[in-house]
Motif scaffolding. Structure first.
Motif, PDB file in Angstrom:
ATOM      1  N   MET A   1       0.995  -0.765   0.520  1.00  0.00           N
ATOM      2  CA  MET A   1      -0.026   0.033   0.109  1.00  0.00           C
ATOM      3  C   MET A   1       0.756   1.270  -0.048  1.00  0.00           C
ATOM      4  O   MET A   1       1.690   1.618   1.320  1.00  0.00           O
ATOM      5  N   ILE A   2       0.150   1.977  -1.222  1.00  0.00           N
ATOM      6  CA  ILE A   2       1.413   2.666  -0.960  1.00  0.00           C
ATOM      7  C   ILE A   2       0.878   4.395  -1.038  1.00  0.00           C
ATOM      8  O   ILE A   2      -0.401   4.414  -2.037  1.00  0.00           O
TER       9      ILE A   2
ATOM     10  N   THR B   1       9.995   0.921  -8.333  1.00  0.00           N
ATOM     11  CA  THR B   1      10.368   0.168  -7.729  1.00  0.00           C
ATOM     12  C   THR B   1      10.103   0.042  -6.115  1.00  0.00           C
ATOM     13  O   THR B   1      10.995  -1.590  -6.006  1.00  0.00           O
ATOM     14  N   ILE B   2       9.472   0.050  -5.887  1.00  0.00           N
ATOM     15  CA  ILE B   2       8.684  -0.938  -4.917  1.00  0.00           C
ATOM     16  C   ILE B   2       7.935  -1.476  -4.588  1.00  0.00           C
ATOM     17  O   ILE B   2       8.437  -3.289  -3.899  1.00  0.00           O
ATOM     18  N   ARG B   3       7.640  -1.748  -5.793  1.00  0.00           N
ATOM     19  CA  ARG B   3       6.045  -3.332  -5.912  1.00  0.00           C
ATOM     20  C   ARG B   3       7.381  -4.338  -7.194  1.00  0.00           C
ATOM     21  O   ARG B   3       6.474  -5.351  -7.623  1.00  0.00           O
ATOM     22  N   LYS B   4       9.084  -4.346  -6.886  1.00  0.00           N
ATOM     23  CA  LYS B   4       9.603  -4.667  -7.668  1.00  0.00           C
ATOM     24  C   LYS B   4       9.599  -5.909  -6.814  1.00  0.00           C
ATOM     25  O   LYS B   4       9.406  -5.789  -5.920  1.00  0.00           O
TER      26      LYS B   4
ATOM     27  N   LEU C   1       7.206   9.959  -9.284  1.00  0.00           N
ATOM     28  CA  LEU C   1       6.050   9.256  -8.602  1.00  0.00           C
ATOM     29  C   LEU C   1       5.855   7.938  -9.237  1.00  0.00           C
ATOM     30  O   LEU C   1       5.857   6.245  -8.531  1.00  0.00           O
ATOM     31  N   ARG C   2       6.387   7.770 -10.637  1.00  0.00           N
ATOM     32  CA  ARG C   2       5.523   5.833 -10.500  1.00  0.00           C
ATOM     33  C   ARG C   2       7.120   5.817 -10.809  1.00  0.00           C
ATOM     34  O   ARG C   2       7.162   4.132 -10.948  1.00  0.00           O
ATOM     35  N   LEU C   3       8.323   6.456 -11.564  1.00  0.00           N
ATOM     36  CA  LEU C   3       9.203   5.659 -10.637  1.00  0.00           C
ATOM     37  C   LEU C   3       9.530   4.526  -9.318  1.00  0.00           C
ATOM     38  O   LEU C   3       9.450   3.910  -9.163  1.00  0.00           O
TER      39      LEU C   3
END
Length: 225
Positions: free
Chosen positions: A1-2, A222-225, A216-218
């Motif tokens: 969750m972001i 990064t978090i969801r990798k 923000l997309r980057l």
């Protein structure tokens, strides 16, 4: 969750378009976030489909509130509910920098049907881990935003991890000082289920900068990798 902070309608649109999961809507980002206007709440909720949680904070002087200020917060929560928010974000301490139980319970009494996040006021406590144990006694509190105390969040990862382990039904949201350089390490060390970002994805990393959707997309990728 972001979760990403928004202070305008355009912020909210950019957050949703970039693929984040939830918005924390505030005014006065330069003051750490205060209660937004009712018209802004209404328009943001109408313009996005992702959940919108609204800051309930009448001033930036401290997290200690008078009885009258608590009554203002109660009324703000009631109106926010009428405007169909997903949840509210607040915190209340006493003069000893402890969670103010009477104030907390007055606020929770009007929070039926919405999510509640106890915000970074918990970082003012001498022992945030004890604080999360106190909050975990209240089923209505769904999230707690924390840096694990004062200081650099990277230095507090063990505290955040302990909070995660003792939080029971509460989702720990790690936030305050997160950036591209430290996010992976914080994810690994804390195991927090949620992450919260403010200025790092704004132009110039400024509270007055617009949200940079590419950044923000980057970050999200990064978090969801």
């Amino acid at each position: 969750m972001i979760e990403i902070i928004a202070a305008t309608i355009e912020d909210a649109r950019r957050i949703e378009e970039s693929g984040a999961d939830r918005i924390e809507l505030v005014s006065a980002l330069s003051e750490g976030g205060l209660t937004p206007s009712y018209s802004l709440i209404k328009r943001v909720v109408q313009n996005v489909k992702i959940p919108v949680n609204v800051m309930i904070r009448p001033h930036a002087k401290s997290f200690v509130y008078t009885n009258e200020e608590i009554e203002l917060m109660v009324e703000d929560i009631i109106i926010a509910k009428e405007l169909n928010v997903n949840g509210v974000v607040f915190g209340a301490l006493n003069i000893n920098n402890e969670i103010c139980i009477p104030s907390l319970e007055k606020l929770l009494n009007v929070c039926d049907g919405i999510d509640v996040t106890f915000h970074k006021a918990i970082d003012e406590l001498t022992d945030p881990v004890k604080g999360i144990e106190i909050l975990a006694a209240y089923g209505q509190i769904k999230n707690t935003l924390t840096s694990g105390g004062i200081g650099n969040i990277l230095e507090n990862t063990s505290v955040i991890k302990n909070m995660v382990e003792r939080s029971k039904h509460i989702n720990i949201i790690a936030g305050g000082g997160l950036n591209f350089e430290n996010i992976k390490e914080i994810i690994i060390k804390t195991k927090a289920p949620q992450y919260h970002f403010g200025t790092v994805i704004r132009n110039g990393k400024s509270v007055f900068g617009e949200i940079n959707t590419d950044a923000l997309r980057l970050l999200i990728n990064t978090i969801r990798k």
